[in-house]
Motif scaffolding. Structure first.
Motif, short mmCIF file in Angstrom:
data_model
loop_
_atom_site.label_atom_id
_atom_site.label_comp_id
_atom_site.label_asym_id
_atom_site.label_seq_id
_atom_site.Cartn_x
_atom_site.Cartn_y
_atom_site.Cartn_z
N ASP A 211 61.63 47.97 51.62
CA ASP A 211 62.96 48.53 51.83
C ASP A 211 63.90 48.05 50.72
O ASP A 211 63.94 46.87 50.40
CB ASP A 211 63.50 48.09 53.20
CG ASP A 211 62.66 48.63 54.34
OD1 ASP A 211 62.01 49.68 54.12
OD2 ASP A 211 62.62 48.00 55.41
N ASN A 212 64.68 49.00 50.18
CA ASN A 212 65.58 48.70 49.04
C ASN A 212 64.79 48.02 47.93
O ASN A 212 65.26 47.07 47.29
CB ASN A 212 66.74 47.80 49.48
CG ASN A 212 67.61 48.46 50.54
OD1 ASN A 212 67.83 49.68 50.49
ND2 ASN A 212 68.09 47.68 51.49
N GLY A 213 63.57 48.51 47.71
CA GLY A 213 62.68 47.88 46.75
C GLY A 213 63.18 47.92 45.33
O GLY A 213 63.04 46.94 44.59
N VAL A 214 63.78 49.02 44.94
CA VAL A 214 64.24 49.14 43.55
C VAL A 214 65.35 48.13 43.26
O VAL A 214 65.34 47.46 42.22
CB VAL A 214 64.72 50.58 43.27
CG1 VAL A 214 65.27 50.69 41.85
CG2 VAL A 214 63.58 51.57 43.48
N GLY A 215 66.29 48.00 44.18
CA GLY A 215 67.39 47.05 43.97
C GLY A 215 66.89 45.62 43.94
O GLY A 215 67.30 44.83 43.08
N LYS A 216 65.98 45.27 44.86
CA LYS A 216 65.42 43.91 44.86
C LYS A 216 64.62 43.65 43.59
O LYS A 216 64.69 42.56 43.02
CB LYS A 216 64.54 43.72 46.09
CG LYS A 216 65.29 43.76 47.40
CD LYS A 216 64.34 43.57 48.57
CE LYS A 216 65.07 43.61 49.90
NZ LYS A 216 64.14 43.47 51.05
N PHE A 217 63.87 44.66 43.16
CA PHE A 217 63.07 44.49 41.95
C PHE A 217 63.96 44.24 40.73
O PHE A 217 63.68 43.34 39.94
CB PHE A 217 62.21 45.74 41.73
CG PHE A 217 61.41 45.71 40.46
CD1 PHE A 217 60.23 44.97 40.39
CD2 PHE A 217 61.83 46.40 39.34
CE1 PHE A 217 59.49 44.93 39.22
CE2 PHE A 217 61.10 46.37 38.17
CZ PHE A 217 59.93 45.64 38.10
N LEU A 218 65.01 45.01 40.60
CA LEU A 218 65.92 44.83 39.47
C LEU A 218 66.63 43.48 39.53
O LEU A 218 66.84 42.83 38.50
CB LEU A 218 66.94 45.97 39.42
CG LEU A 218 66.37 47.36 39.13
CD1 LEU A 218 67.48 48.41 39.18
CD2 LEU A 218 65.67 47.40 37.78
N ALA A 219 67.00 43.05 40.75
CA ALA A 219 67.67 41.76 40.89
C ALA A 219 66.74 40.61 40.48
O ALA A 219 67.14 39.70 39.74
CB ALA A 219 68.15 41.57 42.32
N ILE A 220 65.50 40.64 40.96
CA ILE A 220 64.55 39.59 40.61
C ILE A 220 64.24 39.62 39.12
O ILE A 220 64.14 38.57 38.47
CB ILE A 220 63.26 39.76 41.44
CG1 ILE A 220 63.56 39.48 42.91
CG2 ILE A 220 62.16 38.83 40.94
CD1 ILE A 220 62.38 39.69 43.82
N LEU A 221 64.11 40.82 38.55
CA LEU A 221 63.86 40.93 37.11
C LEU A 221 65.02 40.35 36.31
O LEU A 221 64.81 39.66 35.29
CB LEU A 221 63.63 42.39 36.73
CG LEU A 221 63.21 42.67 35.29
CD1 LEU A 221 61.88 41.99 34.99
CD2 LEU A 221 63.10 44.17 35.04
N ALA A 222 66.26 40.59 36.77
CA ALA A 222 67.42 40.04 36.08
C ALA A 222 67.43 38.51 36.17
O ALA A 222 67.75 37.83 35.18
CB ALA A 222 68.70 40.62 36.69
N VAL A 223 67.06 37.96 37.32
CA VAL A 223 67.02 36.50 37.47
C VAL A 223 65.96 35.90 36.56
O VAL A 223 66.18 34.87 35.91
CB VAL A 223 66.76 36.13 38.94
CG1 VAL A 223 66.50 34.63 39.08
CG2 VAL A 223 67.93 36.53 39.81
N ILE A 224 64.79 36.56 36.48
CA ILE A 224 63.72 36.06 35.61
C ILE A 224 64.17 36.05 34.15
O ILE A 224 63.98 35.07 33.43
CB ILE A 224 62.45 36.92 35.78
CG1 ILE A 224 61.86 36.71 37.17
CG2 ILE A 224 61.42 36.57 34.71
CD1 ILE A 224 60.69 37.60 37.47
N LEU A 225 64.78 37.14 33.71
CA LEU A 225 65.25 37.21 32.32
C LEU A 225 66.35 36.18 32.06
O LEU A 225 66.40 35.58 30.97
CB LEU A 225 65.76 38.62 32.02
CG LEU A 225 64.70 39.73 32.03
CD1 LEU A 225 65.35 41.09 31.78
CD2 LEU A 225 63.62 39.46 30.99
N LEU A 226 67.21 35.95 33.05
CA LEU A 226 68.27 34.96 32.89
C LEU A 226 67.70 33.55 32.76
O LEU A 226 68.12 32.78 31.89
CB LEU A 226 69.23 35.03 34.08
CG LEU A 226 70.38 34.00 34.08
CD1 LEU A 226 71.28 34.22 32.87
CD2 LEU A 226 71.19 34.10 35.38
N VAL A 227 66.72 33.23 33.60
CA VAL A 227 66.10 31.90 33.53
C VAL A 227 65.39 31.71 32.20
O VAL A 227 65.50 30.64 31.57
CB VAL A 227 65.13 31.72 34.71
CG1 VAL A 227 64.33 30.44 34.54
CG2 VAL A 227 65.89 31.68 36.02
#
Length: 260
Positions: A211-227
């Motif tokens: 559920d809301n997979g695209v938004g969660k995926f983009l959020a996690i991807l942004a956190v990974i790139l930030l780290v």
């Protein structure tokens, strides 16, 4: 940074090391999917697809083995026996004076301690492989899955499985040392990193499919790139400290007195 990496990759020696390391990693990942003799690969895949194995101690060990543990592959134990053996040898330096003396002898003593670590790794691999096979035979490896993943549990089959898993651990230890000596270095850490990263695509795909997979995926991807960006920033950061060189006389000439 990418430009500097591209220039460095053109160096024949570095290019050879990178290609050699990638070849070792490819062999390591291939061995993680080769089943141990005596294990029914279709039944193991059936149990994996029908059970939740992300929690508990086995799930954590499976993460560090790159998914090889629950598949009962030849590299099921991964690099964990060597890490455990290294920690035990370091702790024994406090208890056994002989180990502390070897550590202080320099390169020759370190080589002797490394040899002891290898022997202990094989012993731990035999113990852990026996434990994993016993858990698999009892049906506790996949709770809720009643199919026999080891159809023939005779003595010779169990002995062959123990020998295969132990030999797989020895091969992983040797490949890690090859990466450290002839590759880019830090072979153990690199293999652990490879095992953990191997599960990222499936995990991200599972997140994107909910559920809301695209938004969660983009959020996690942004956190990974930030780290990653923060880690690179800290690793490459510099603090410029002004240094003043004192003046000194050498013969009749004055040297120094400069700042940088």
């Amino acid at each position: 940074m990418l430009t500097a990496f591209g220039r460095a990759f053109k160096t024949p020696d570095l290019r050879r090391k990178i290609l050699f390391t990638l070849a070792i990693i490819a062999i390591y990942r291939l061995g993680a999917h080769v089943p141990t003799p005596g294990v029914s690969y279709p039944l193991v895949q059936q149990c994996i697809s029908g059970a939740d194995n992300t929690n508990g101690l086995l799930g954590l060990v499976n993460l560090f083995s790159g998914g090889a543990l629950l598949q009962l592959s030849i590299f099921a134990l991964g690099i964990m026996p060597y890490i455990t053996a290294s920690i035990i040898i370091q702790l024994l330096r406090v208890v056994i004076p002989r180990f502390e003396a070897l550590h202080q002898e320099g390169q020759s003593g370190t080589a002797k301690l490394t040899q002891y670590t290898r022997y202990l790794t094989i012993a731990l691999a035999i113990l852990q492989s026996t434990t994993i096979i016993t858990v698999a035979r009892s049906g506790q490896l996949f709770p809720g899955c009643s199919v026999p993943i080891i159809p023939n549990d005779g003595v010779m089959t169990i002995v062959l499985m123990v020998i295969t898993m132990t030999a797989g651990t020895g091969l992983i230890m040797w490949m890690a040392e090859l990466i450290s000596e002839r590759g880019v270095g830090n072979g153990m850490s690199l293999l652990i990193f490879t095992s953990i990263v191997a599960g990222f695509p499936a995990a991200l795909w599972g997140i994107a499919g909910g559920d809301n997979g695209v938004g969660k995926f983009l959020a996690i991807l942004a956190v990974i790139l930030l780290v990653i960006g923060l880690v690179v920033f800290v690793e490459q950061s510099q603090r410029r400290i002004p240094v003043q060189y004192a003046k000194r006389m050498v013969g009749r000439r004055m040297y120094g007195g400069t700042s940088t």
